[in-house]
Design an enzyme around this catalytic site. Structure first.
Site, PDB file in Angstrom:
ATOM      1  N   GLY A 113     -57.694  24.221-108.298  1.00 21.35           N
ATOM      2  CA  GLY A 113     -58.758  23.522-109.021  1.00 21.35           C
ATOM      3  C   GLY A 113     -58.072  23.263-110.545  1.00 21.35           C
ATOM      4  CE  LYS A 114     -54.722  22.149-115.153  1.00 18.22           C
ATOM      5  NZ  LYS A 114     -53.572  23.413-115.313  1.00 18.22           N
ATOM      6  N   GLY A 115     -59.691  21.156-114.497  1.00 22.73           N
ATOM      7  CA  GLY A 115     -60.513  20.327-115.165  1.00 22.73           C
ATOM      8  C   GLY A 115     -60.369  19.989-116.333  1.00 22.73           C
TER       9      GLY A 115
END
Ligand code: NAD
Length: 423
Positions: A113-115
């Site tokens: 994931g990444k944000g």
């Protein structure tokens, strides 16, 4: 049905497109079935939120925030949150996929994931950053979670942001939830050994690769580009293995001494010099020249897109160990392969950081904290095993270590996907 499309490497130097072209190549070699390919090509979830924040002057500014879950086939998704004006959903999607491969290659039970939040943290007060981080956490309350999606620091975020995120999430859920994020301050459930973890993993990967190439550490030379967390700690630990570090560099340029640079001295200098090497006593070279030095080992540990089709032919190192993410373009890889230069790819070489993040999460869930020595020992073992697995795949498929790392990762994720099924 097998995925048969050829995987042309496009004539581009964008690190994320480079990454995806390697995914295509590995998928083709592995004979990945078209269904799995289709699933893994796209992120599972992409969330965009608008975050109203009361600024210090009383006005309300609205910031755009993102969180992308690429895959949860192997476990909860894991990946950092960056604060930058340049961040956008496409970039975050690519970075999330990158995390899927990185976690899989070292065999930790996470997806990717990444944000990010589009903001300029340098222009914001501490109070504004706290309100922004809490607003983001509140909006992502159903995305984040110790069993769902676990953020971490990335560009312009650190232990303080992770502490706010953990605190806000714990309040919303009504229970202390340290395992919702990693990279927390030590007093709030951070892990011993996290600060050194990435550089230490780079050293372990470098040693393993030198063993395969028959490079004797005592006789070898090394140059390290970038002197931040990853570069300086890699350089220090590689020097402790007996190599002579003849050049280091940071944003102020390169510093070269053929007799060797004492890295402890350089770190002390940087720390007392406002964080840069400016003025350090050594011959001045450029950040381009450092890459082309006649050394045995080169560690790019600054930023993406440093070794490209424009300079790859001039690289003289026998071994490149990628401390940074995406320092080598796909087109450069072709040239380096022709020159028989071994490249330990980013998704393997710098995975020591996410490995110790995993240990932080494990310790949080146990409520039992390990000694630094235990963290190092387990992380070293993970890195060595991952290197051997990737090396064996490169021998089996006759590929570079980079494509082998993608093959190992895609193989694991696609098998997990097949067992779980698509419904
Ligand atoms: P950092 O901010 O601590 O250090 C970056 C270093 O690069 C600094 O010395 C800076 O002066 C130098 N630099 C900046 N621009 C430069 C330029 N144009 N030319 C040469 N040097 C330049 O960052 P870091 O945490 O050490 O990260 C470095 C790289 O490693 C990044 O690609 C990052 O994504 C990657 N990485 C970091 C971790 C981690 O745990 N910190 C984990 C995995 C990958």
């Amino acid at each position: 049905m097998s995925y048969k499309e050829p995987a042309p490497i496009k004539n581009q130097e964008n690190p994320f497109e480079s990454m995806m072209s390697r995914f295509d190549e590995a998928a083709r070699i592995l004979g990945l079935d078209q269904n799995s390919y289709n699933v893994l090509k796209s992120p599972a979830k992409a969330v965009l939120v608008n975050l109203p924040v009361i600024m210090d002057d009383g006005t309300v500014q609205v910031f755009e925030g993102y969180r992308v879950v690429h895959s949860q086939a192997m476990g909860p998704s894991k990946g950092g949150v960056r604060y930058s004006m340049d961040v956008n959903l496409d970039e975050v999607k690519a970075l999330a996929a990158w995390m899927t491969w990185k976690c899989a290659v070292v065999g930790i039970p996470y997806g990717g994931g990444k944000g990010g939040i589009k903001c300029d943290p340098r222009k914001m007060s501490k109070g504004e950053l706290e309100r922004l981080t809490r607003a983001y956490t509140g909006s992502m309350r159903d995305v984040f979670g110790p069993e769902n999606d676990i953020p971490a620091p990335d560009m312009n975020t650190g232990p303080q942001e992770m502490a706010w995120l953990m605190d806000e999430y714990s309040k919303i859920k009504g229970q202390y939830s340290p395992a919702v994020t990693t990279g927390k301050p030590l007093v709030l459930g951070g892990s011993s050994g996290r600060v050194e973890a990435t550089g230490r993993g780079v050293m372990v990967a470098a040693r393993a690769a030198m063993g395969k190439l028959g490079i004797n550490p005592i006789e070898a030379t090394c140059a390290v580009q970038g002197f931040g967390n990853v570069g300086s700690i890699s350089a220090k630990l590689i020097q402790l293995q007996g190599l002579k570090i003849v050049a280091i560099s940071d944003v102020t340029g390169g510093y070269y001494d053929p007799n060797g640079i004492d890295i402890e001295t350089a770190i002390a200098y940087r720390n007392s010099n406002g964080g840069t090497l400016e003025g350090f006593k050594a011959e001045r070279i450029t950040n381009e020249e450092i890459l082309e030095l006649d050394v045995d080992v080169l560690v790019p540990a600054a930023m993406e897109d440093q070794i490209t089709k424009h300079n790859a032919a001039n690289i003289k190192a026998k071994l490149i160990v990628e401390g940074a993410n995406g320092p080598t373009s796909a087109n450069a890889d072709i040239i380096l392969n022709e020159k028989n230069i071994m490249v330990v790819p980013d998704i393997l070489a710098n995975a020591g950081g996410v490995t110790v993040s995993y240990f932080e999460w494990v310790q949080n869930r146990l409520g039992y904290y390990w000694t630094e020595e235990r963290v190092h020992r387990r992380a070293d073992r993970t890195m060595k095993q991952a290197f051997e697995e990737v090396y064996a795949a490169s021998q089996k498929y006759g590929t570079s270590l980079r494509i082998a790392a993608y093959i190992v990762a895609i193989d694991k994720v696609s098998k997990a996907l097949a067992f779980r099924g698509v419904f």
